[in-house]
Design a protein around this motif. Structure first.
Motif, short mmCIF file in Angstrom:
data_model
loop_
_atom_site.label_atom_id
_atom_site.label_comp_id
_atom_site.label_asym_id
_atom_site.label_seq_id
_atom_site.Cartn_x
_atom_site.Cartn_y
_atom_site.Cartn_z
N VAL A 191 0.84 -1.20 0.00
CA VAL A 191 0.00 0.00 0.00
C VAL A 191 0.88 1.25 0.00
O VAL A 191 0.65 2.19 -0.77
N VAL A 192 1.90 1.25 0.85
CA VAL A 192 2.80 2.40 0.92
C VAL A 192 3.52 2.58 -0.41
O VAL A 192 3.62 3.69 -0.94
N LYS A 193 4.01 1.48 -0.98
CA LYS A 193 4.71 1.55 -2.26
C LYS A 193 3.78 2.07 -3.36
O LYS A 193 4.18 2.89 -4.18
N GLY A 194 2.55 1.60 -3.37
CA GLY A 194 1.59 2.07 -4.37
C GLY A 194 1.28 3.55 -4.23
O GLY A 194 1.18 4.27 -5.22
N ALA A 195 1.17 4.02 -3.00
CA ALA A 195 0.90 5.44 -2.77
C ALA A 195 2.09 6.29 -3.22
O ALA A 195 1.90 7.32 -3.88
N LEU A 196 3.30 5.85 -2.91
CA LEU A 196 4.49 6.58 -3.35
C LEU A 196 4.64 6.52 -4.87
O LEU A 196 5.01 7.51 -5.50
N SER A 197 4.36 5.37 -5.45
CA SER A 197 4.48 5.21 -6.89
C SER A 197 3.51 6.11 -7.64
O SER A 197 3.82 6.60 -8.73
N SER A 198 2.34 6.35 -7.07
CA SER A 198 1.37 7.21 -7.75
C SER A 198 1.90 8.64 -7.86
O SER A 198 1.51 9.38 -8.76
N MET A 199 2.77 9.02 -6.96
CA MET A 199 3.36 10.36 -7.03
C MET A 199 4.55 10.41 -8.00
O MET A 199 4.86 11.46 -8.54
N LEU A 200 5.20 9.27 -8.22
CA LEU A 200 6.39 9.24 -9.06
C LEU A 200 6.13 8.73 -10.47
O LEU A 200 6.81 9.13 -11.41
N GLY A 201 5.18 7.83 -10.62
CA GLY A 201 4.94 7.17 -11.90
C GLY A 201 3.72 7.73 -12.61
O GLY A 201 3.50 8.94 -12.66
N THR A 202 2.91 6.84 -13.13
CA THR A 202 1.73 7.21 -13.88
C THR A 202 0.68 7.77 -12.93
O THR A 202 0.24 7.07 -12.02
N PRO A 203 0.27 9.02 -13.13
CA PRO A 203 -0.76 9.59 -12.25
C PRO A 203 -2.06 8.79 -12.32
O PRO A 203 -2.45 8.33 -13.38
N GLY A 204 -2.68 8.59 -11.18
CA GLY A 204 -3.95 7.88 -11.12
C GLY A 204 -3.82 6.37 -11.04
O GLY A 204 -4.82 5.67 -11.05
N THR A 205 -2.59 5.86 -11.02
CA THR A 205 -2.39 4.42 -10.87
C THR A 205 -1.37 4.18 -9.77
O THR A 205 -0.75 5.10 -9.28
N ALA A 206 -1.19 2.92 -9.43
CA ALA A 206 -0.16 2.56 -8.44
C ALA A 206 1.10 2.08 -9.13
O ALA A 206 1.94 1.44 -8.53
N ALA A 207 1.23 2.42 -10.41
CA ALA A 207 2.40 2.00 -11.19
C ALA A 207 3.56 2.96 -10.96
O ALA A 207 3.38 4.17 -10.98
N ALA A 208 4.74 2.40 -10.76
CA ALA A 208 5.92 3.23 -10.54
C ALA A 208 6.48 3.78 -11.84
O ALA A 208 7.10 4.83 -11.86
N LEU A 209 6.25 3.05 -12.94
CA LEU A 209 6.75 3.51 -14.23
C LEU A 209 5.82 4.55 -14.83
O LEU A 209 4.60 4.44 -14.71
N PRO A 210 6.39 5.52 -15.51
CA PRO A 210 5.53 6.50 -16.20
C PRO A 210 4.75 5.83 -17.33
O PRO A 210 5.18 4.82 -17.87
N SER A 211 3.62 6.40 -17.67
CA SER A 211 2.79 5.86 -18.73
C SER A 211 3.56 5.81 -20.04
O SER A 211 4.25 6.76 -20.40
N GLY A 212 3.46 4.70 -20.74
CA GLY A 212 4.12 4.55 -22.03
C GLY A 212 5.58 4.14 -21.92
O GLY A 212 6.25 4.03 -22.92
#
Length: 81
Positions: A55-76
């Motif tokens: 949960v913590v990782k997903g919350a942090l990833s939403s700030m760093l990666g694709t907005p609106g998801t729990a993905a750490a990588l940027p969209s595309g």
């Protein structure tokens, strides 16, 4: 679906899969070696720690990666070969 809804579903999916993976891993490890002796209840309780970290990782990833998801990588983003 709204961005918040997508993020929430993404985070729930990741958390549940992490929890199930840890419980199953602990049960398999406990069954295959005498060094680890865990009851199902203890394994389920221990698995809550990595699930909470997901949960913590997903919350942090939403700030760093694709907005609106729990993905750490940027969209595309494509993995490098």
């Amino acid at each position: 679906m709204s961005i918040k809804g997508r993020f929430f579903l993404d985070l729930v999916e990741r958390t549940l899969f992490t929890y199930v993976e840890v419980v199953l891993g602990l049960m398999i490890a406990s069954a295959t070696t005498s060094a680890i002796d865990l009851s199902v209840a203890k394994a389920a309780a221990i698995a809550g720690i990595p699930a909470a970290l997901a949960v913590v990782k997903g919350a942090l990833s939403s700030m760093l990666g694709t907005p609106g998801t729990a993905a750490a990588l940027p969209s595309g983003a494509e993995p490098r070969a």
